[in-house]
Write a protein that holds these residues in place. Structure first.
Motif, mmCIF file in Angstrom:
data_model
loop_
_atom_site.group_PDB
_atom_site.id
_atom_site.type_symbol
_atom_site.label_atom_id
_atom_site.label_comp_id
_atom_site.label_asym_id
_atom_site.label_seq_id
_atom_site.Cartn_x
_atom_site.Cartn_y
_atom_site.Cartn_z
ATOM 1 N N GLU A 91 27.227 -62.924 38.918
ATOM 2 C CA GLU A 91 28.107 -62.197 39.816
ATOM 3 C C GLU A 91 27.278 -61.416 40.825
ATOM 4 O O GLU A 91 26.255 -60.834 40.490
ATOM 5 C CB GLU A 91 28.984 -61.226 39.018
ATOM 6 N N LYS A 92 27.733 -61.436 42.071
ATOM 7 C CA LYS A 92 26.978 -60.730 43.107
ATOM 8 C C LYS A 92 27.277 -59.241 43.077
ATOM 9 O O LYS A 92 28.415 -58.832 42.911
ATOM 10 C CB LYS A 92 27.328 -61.303 44.483
ATOM 11 N N ILE A 93 26.216 -58.463 43.233
ATOM 12 C CA ILE A 93 26.385 -57.027 43.347
ATOM 13 C C ILE A 93 25.878 -56.604 44.720
ATOM 14 O O ILE A 93 25.124 -57.327 45.361
ATOM 15 C CB ILE A 93 25.637 -56.277 42.232
ATOM 16 N N PHE A 94 26.317 -55.423 45.160
ATOM 17 C CA PHE A 94 26.005 -54.942 46.502
ATOM 18 C C PHE A 94 25.182 -53.673 46.363
ATOM 19 O O PHE A 94 25.707 -52.631 45.984
ATOM 20 C CB PHE A 94 27.336 -54.675 47.223
ATOM 21 N N VAL A 95 23.890 -53.771 46.600
ATOM 22 C CA VAL A 95 23.002 -52.630 46.354
ATOM 23 C C VAL A 95 21.972 -52.465 47.472
ATOM 24 O O VAL A 95 21.687 -53.395 48.227
ATOM 25 C CB VAL A 95 22.246 -52.777 45.007
ATOM 26 N N LYS A 96 21.412 -51.265 47.519
ATOM 27 C CA LYS A 96 20.313 -50.958 48.441
ATOM 28 C C LYS A 96 19.037 -51.643 47.991
ATOM 29 O O LYS A 96 18.821 -51.826 46.784
ATOM 30 C CB LYS A 96 20.031 -49.448 48.380
ATOM 31 N N GLY A 97 18.159 -51.913 48.939
ATOM 32 C CA GLY A 97 16.864 -52.497 48.606
ATOM 33 C C GLY A 97 16.106 -51.657 47.588
ATOM 34 O O GLY A 97 15.542 -52.182 46.621
ATOM 35 N N ASN A 98 16.092 -50.349 47.789
ATOM 36 C CA ASN A 98 15.380 -49.475 46.858
ATOM 37 C C ASN A 98 15.978 -49.544 45.457
ATOM 38 O O ASN A 98 15.257 -49.540 44.454
ATOM 39 C CB ASN A 98 15.415 -48.028 47.358
ATOM 40 N N GLU A 99 17.308 -49.597 45.384
ATOM 41 C CA GLU A 99 17.966 -49.689 44.077
ATOM 42 C C GLU A 99 17.613 -51.005 43.394
ATOM 43 O O GLU A 99 17.434 -51.054 42.173
ATOM 44 C CB GLU A 99 19.488 -49.576 44.227
ATOM 45 N N ALA A 100 17.509 -52.062 44.189
ATOM 46 C CA ALA A 100 17.170 -53.373 43.617
ATOM 47 C C ALA A 100 15.782 -53.335 42.971
ATOM 48 O O ALA A 100 15.555 -53.940 41.922
ATOM 49 C CB ALA A 100 17.221 -54.453 44.700
ATOM 50 N N VAL A 101 14.870 -52.594 43.592
ATOM 51 C CA VAL A 101 13.532 -52.428 43.007
ATOM 52 C C VAL A 101 13.651 -51.763 41.631
ATOM 53 O O VAL A 101 13.048 -52.210 40.650
ATOM 54 C CB VAL A 101 12.635 -51.572 43.939
ATOM 55 N N ALA A 102 14.431 -50.701 41.583
ATOM 56 C CA ALA A 102 14.586 -49.953 40.334
ATOM 57 C C ALA A 102 15.254 -50.809 39.260
ATOM 58 O O ALA A 102 14.830 -50.827 38.092
ATOM 59 C CB ALA A 102 15.390 -48.682 40.590
ATOM 60 N N MET A 103 16.281 -51.564 39.661
ATOM 61 C CA MET A 103 16.983 -52.427 38.696
ATOM 62 C C MET A 103 16.042 -53.501 38.157
ATOM 63 O O MET A 103 16.058 -53.811 36.959
ATOM 64 C CB MET A 103 18.180 -53.105 39.375
ATOM 65 N N ALA A 104 15.244 -54.051 39.050
ATOM 66 C CA ALA A 104 14.311 -55.105 38.637
ATOM 67 C C ALA A 104 13.256 -54.550 37.678
ATOM 68 O O ALA A 104 12.860 -55.218 36.726
ATOM 69 C CB ALA A 104 13.635 -55.716 39.863
ATOM 70 N N ALA A 105 12.830 -53.318 37.934
ATOM 71 C CA ALA A 105 11.841 -52.709 37.046
ATOM 72 C C ALA A 105 12.403 -52.603 35.631
ATOM 73 O O ALA A 105 11.718 -52.919 34.646
ATOM 74 C CB ALA A 105 11.443 -51.329 37.568
ATOM 75 N N LEU A 106 13.663 -52.198 35.531
ATOM 76 C CA LEU A 106 14.300 -52.101 34.212
ATOM 77 C C LEU A 106 14.359 -53.474 33.551
ATOM 78 O O LEU A 106 14.010 -53.625 32.380
ATOM 79 C CB LEU A 106 15.722 -51.549 34.349
ATOM 80 N N GLU A 107 14.794 -54.472 34.322
ATOM 81 C CA GLU A 107 14.925 -55.822 33.766
ATOM 82 C C GLU A 107 13.562 -56.375 33.357
ATOM 83 O O GLU A 107 13.448 -57.123 32.387
ATOM 84 C CB GLU A 107 15.606 -56.746 34.791
ATOM 85 N N ALA A 108 12.523 -55.964 34.101
ATOM 86 C CA ALA A 108 11.168 -56.460 33.805
ATOM 87 C C ALA A 108 10.554 -55.756 32.600
ATOM 88 O O ALA A 108 9.429 -56.069 32.206
ATOM 89 C CB ALA A 108 10.268 -56.281 35.030
ATOM 90 N N GLY A 109 11.271 -54.793 32.042
ATOM 91 C CA GLY A 109 10.742 -54.123 30.856
ATOM 92 C C GLY A 109 9.791 -52.980 31.166
ATOM 93 O O GLY A 109 8.958 -52.607 30.335
ATOM 94 N N CYS A 110 9.937 -52.406 32.347
ATOM 95 C CA CYS A 110 9.119 -51.235 32.703
ATOM 96 C C CYS A 110 9.485 -50.091 31.751
ATOM 97 O O CYS A 110 10.647 -49.735 31.611
ATOM 98 C CB CYS A 110 9.405 -50.847 34.149
ATOM 99 N N ARG A 111 8.471 -49.522 31.099
ATOM 100 C CA ARG A 111 8.738 -48.462 30.111
ATOM 101 C C ARG A 111 8.495 -47.074 30.657
ATOM 102 O O ARG A 111 8.977 -46.090 30.088
ATOM 103 C CB ARG A 111 7.841 -48.650 28.856
ATOM 104 N N CYS A 112 7.682 -46.970 31.707
ATOM 105 C CA CYS A 112 7.352 -45.650 32.256
ATOM 106 C C CYS A 112 7.389 -45.695 33.778
ATOM 107 O O CYS A 112 6.861 -46.624 34.385
ATOM 108 C CB CYS A 112 5.944 -45.214 31.837
ATOM 109 N N TYR A 113 8.009 -44.680 34.371
ATOM 110 C CA TYR A 113 7.965 -44.518 35.821
ATOM 111 C C TYR A 113 7.465 -43.114 36.118
ATOM 112 O O TYR A 113 7.935 -42.136 35.519
ATOM 113 C CB TYR A 113 9.349 -44.711 36.452
#
Lengths: 367, 247, 183
Positions: free
Chosen positions: A7-29
């Motif tokens: 399903e398509k979502i509508f997000v800012k470029g910066n938010e997409a970075v953050a979402m991808a980090a979560l999906e990639a298993g980023c544990r610390c920011y």
């Protein structure tokens, strides 16, 4: 790992970075507020703790990059993000990470400079990103998304490539790509086989070897050996990880080349040129380091006129000139960043058209 | 016969590069003993700094990260946040901690990071050849204060143990010295306490160890040791400045 | 098909919300969308503008030099941006605030809609952005009114969902006013 999302979502470029980090298993920011990237820490401060991860607003950019160094040395996926002035402060830590062969993802949402500059889009940090940025002679992986979808996909790729090659990876975008919203598919993390982080400090445990993460190299020949090893690794990266996009280049007599936001504007200008009957194409590097030199070389065997377009007085154009065949001409059109003055497709079309019309005649070969 | 003195397991069986009379070796040993006594060797991560203590990984038989100059508390923060079940300590000199790294130490302490900081104060930059440090005593001559530290121009020495004790995040802050057997025994006890507090997740623990630097002070080891007693201890009083257990 | 629309006004007129609404409506109809905002340094009262590009294929440039349709909500944005509309394009103007008497722009159709007045009639001048969106939908034919109404749920935060019926009324008022101009 989540199930595939379609399903398509509508997000800012910066938010997409953050979402991808979560999906990639980023544990610390670890980060520090700066416009135009603050959506990234804002998103992660809300969402990362829900996944059991650590969000920490550091006392400075210097603090943040060194926290990234520490977390990465401890073997977890970690990220920081900033913009020009903050990225300059992070260069010390990035150099130490490079010297310590540490992975880690650094997001740079470019703004104007030098100095405090301004908050509008710029591509003037190309040299800083692609030449390493700090002291000592090293390179980092640099990925240049040109859409919100790529902000998502390339952030995940940055984690994978960084882990795979043990080189810090930078996602290099600007405030256009960071601030705009687009419809995207939040893809699940791709299955990539990555090496174990056997080098990480975890406490040495019982009977295992001591792990040391360091950049100091004082042994006889140790430093020279390190540099040649990294040189080979950069070459391997260039051989295996070059990424680029070509658009209408097959019969092109002029090839426009641009990265990031400028490539989007250029693509529409190229379409306008095609509609006006001009044989024009677009070459867009997705990886800025490694720079896809062989692809440029191949294109320049059949097309002898290139036009590089950047939001600067010319940086990537140097790499284009180093990559094309000697008899190819590389023209440049730059719009060094100024408030509210992004080039329009119409403006770029004019630049393309007058160079296209003035191109040297190509001998028609009739069989 | 019972063996009463041996090398701590956390230290390697190698000679150090430290100068004769330098107290780094003693502090290394006391830290190693504390780690051994608390049974933490297999789970401890050390963070080395820039200065004479940069070779931490060469002497400690534990996992080590080498931090940029002054950044050890930030690096330790990252490591601890990534692996909260591990014991993380930094080992820093006065230039590293109280000059270039002041921001990192203050903020890590204020956040109450569950880390232990071992701060070796010898009133000079040892590794680079005896320049003026943030803890150089008033009037003390160094290679960059040839007329003596002028407090009106350079400011007064930082008293880090007292300064950090004022922060809410700090669970334990103490200053120790190594100039006498009695003080060494006290140092051993307080260093162990600092690590014990981390084990108990009480918050940030800090040990300032007054140390001699005979080479850069231009003194014999004995004279340098006497200087610690006569000049440093009066300016930097020994004691525990913060102990969360007392609160 | 590729469509683009530019919206500008002053901060507080809901320019970015209008852009978001059109974006969600375009997604609802199966398009790819690029929404590019720009605003002044001031949080309130400064200039606010955004560009929306939507297409069944590639959206291309998020930056548009000559928009096909512009929604200009205050005098300043009319002065600055009306002449930039593409020849053959449409400029929908908030005639409650912008005096267009005697203004002619060669090749550009100017559609005056008294947006503030229509919004006030519905009971809240803040609905001016919804009136503008309704007028856009009607004039361009690029997005159905029903898609805008469906998109309200996505564009508005949950706490404002109770305002959806009033927003629908405003969208429809804008559309009706535009239809009258077309006829």
């Amino acid at each position: 790992m989540n199930s595939p999302v379609t399903e398509k979502i509508f997000v800012k470029g910066n938010e997409a970075v953050a979402m991808a980090a979560l999906e990639a298993g980023c544990r610390c920011y670890f980060g520090y507020p700066i416009t135009p990237q603050s959506d990234i820490p804002e998103y992660l401060s809300r969402e990362l703790p829900k996944t059991g991860g650590e969000f920490l607003q550091a006392e400075s950019e210097i603090g943040a990059i060194n926290m990234l160094l520490g977390a990465s040395a401890a073997g977890v996926r970690a990220m920081t993000s900033s913009s020009g002035p903050g990225i300059s402060l992070k260069q010390e830590g990035i150099s130490y990470m490079a010297g310590s062969e540490l992975p880690g993802v650094i997001v740079d949402i470019m703004r104007q400079g030098p100095g405090l500059g301004g908050i509008d889009a710029s591509q003037a940090d190309y040299f800083q990103a692609t030449r390493g940025g700090g002291h000592g002679g090293y390179r980092i992986i640099v990925l240049a998304p040109n859409s919100v979808q790529e902000m998502y996909d390339l952030t995940m790729l940055a984690f994978d490539l960084s882990d795979l090659y043990r080189i810090p990876a930078m996602v290099l975008a600007d405030s256009v790509i960071g601030q705009m919203k687009e419809s995207i598919v939040a893809n699940a993390r791709p299955e990539v086989v990555l090496p174990e982080k056997g080098w990480a400090v975890r406490g040495r445990g019982e009977g295992t070897e001591q792990n040391v993460v360091k950049s100091l190299k004082l042994g006889d020949g140790e430093m020279e050996k390190f540099h040649w090893m990294m040189h080979d690794r950069y070459q391997l990266l260039a051989d295996k990880e070059n990424r680029w996009e070509e658009y209408q280049t097959d019969d092109a007599e002029l090839i426009v080349t641009a990265f990031g936001s400028t490539s989007r504007i250029s693509k529409t200008a190229v379409t306008m040129a095609r509609e006006a009957g001009m044989k024009v194409g677009l070459m867009r590097p997705v990886t800025l380091f490694p720079f896809p030199k062989p692809a440029y070389a191949a294109l320049s065997e059949r097309c002898k006129l290139f036009l590089t377009i950047e939001l600067s007085t010319g940086q990537m154009v140097d790499d284009v000139r180093l990559s094309v065949a000697r008899d190819a001409e590389v023209a440049f059109y730059g719009r060094p960043p100024g408030a509210g003055s992004l080039p329009t497709p119409e403006e770029l079309f004019e630049q393309i058209a007058h160079r296209y019309r003035a191109r040297p005649a190509v001998a028609e070969v009739t069989l | 016969m019972k063996q009463v003195f041996t090398r701590p397991e956390s230290l390697k069986d190698v000679p150090t590069h430290f100068c004769p009379g330098c107290n780094h070796g003693t502090v290394h040993r006391l830290v190693g003993e504390a780690i051994d006594d608390l049974g933490l060797r297999s789970e401890t991560i050390g963070v080395a700094s820039v200065g004479c203590s940069v070779f931490l990984y060469g002497y400690f038989d534990i996992d080590v990260i080498e931090a940029p100059h002054g950044r050890a508390p930030a690096v330790a923060t990252g490591a601890k946040r990534a692996r909260p079940d591990r014991i993380v300590f930094t080992y820093q000199g006065d230039g590293d901690l109280a000059a270039i790294g002041m921001s990192e130490i203050i903020h890590s302490a204020n956040r109450g990071e569950d880390i232990t900081v071992i701060f070796v104060n010898n009133t000079t930059y040892g590794m680079t050849g005896g320049q003026m440090a943030p803890t150089t005593l008033p009037g003390q001559k160094t290679s960059t204060s040839p007329y003596g530290r002028d407090v009106s121009k350079d400011g007064a020495p930082f008293k880090m143990a007292e300064l950090l004790a004022g922060l809410d995040g700090v669970a334990f802050s103490a200053r120790v010295s190594l100039d006498s057997p009695k003080n060494v025994l006290m140092a051993k006890k307080l260093i162990k306490t600092a690590f014990q507090y981390q084990v108990e997740k009480k918050g940030f623990s800090f040990i300032e160890a007054l140390s001699s630097c005979p080479t850069n002070w231009g003194m014999s080891p004995l004279a340098a040791n006497q200087r610690v007693t006569d000049e440093m201890v009066p300016y930097f009083p020994l004691g525990t400045y913060k102990n969360r257990a007392d609160l | 098909m590729r469509h683009d629309v530019f919206i500008a006004g002053y901060g507080g007129q809901g320019v970015l919300l209008a852009g978001n609404l059109l974006s969600y409506a375009a997604i609802y109809e199966g398009n790819n969308v690029s929404f590019f905002p720009a605003y002044g340094v001031e949080k309130r009262g400064g200039a606010a503008m955004c560009t929306i590009v939507f297409a069944d294929g590639d959206t291309g440039s998020p930056v548009v030099g000559s928009p096909t349709v512009s929604l200009l909500l205050n005098p300043l944005s009319f002065e600055k941006y009306a002449a930039k509309v593409k020849r053959g394009g449409v400029c929908i103007v908030n005639s409650s605030l912008v005096d267009i008497t005697g203004v002619e722009l060669p090749g550009i159709e100017i559609i005056p809609i008294p947006m503030n007045q229509l919004a006030l009639e519905i009971g809240d001048v803040r609905m001016v952005n919804m009136v503008a969106c309704g007028a856009y939908s009607e004039m361009s034919g690029a997005l159905a009114i029903s898609s805008l109404e469906a998109a309200l749920k996505k564009a508005l935060p949950e706490r404002n969902h109770r305002l959806i019926p009033a927003n629908i009324t405003a969208i429809e008022a804008g559309a009706r006013a535009a239809r009258a101009k077309k006829a």
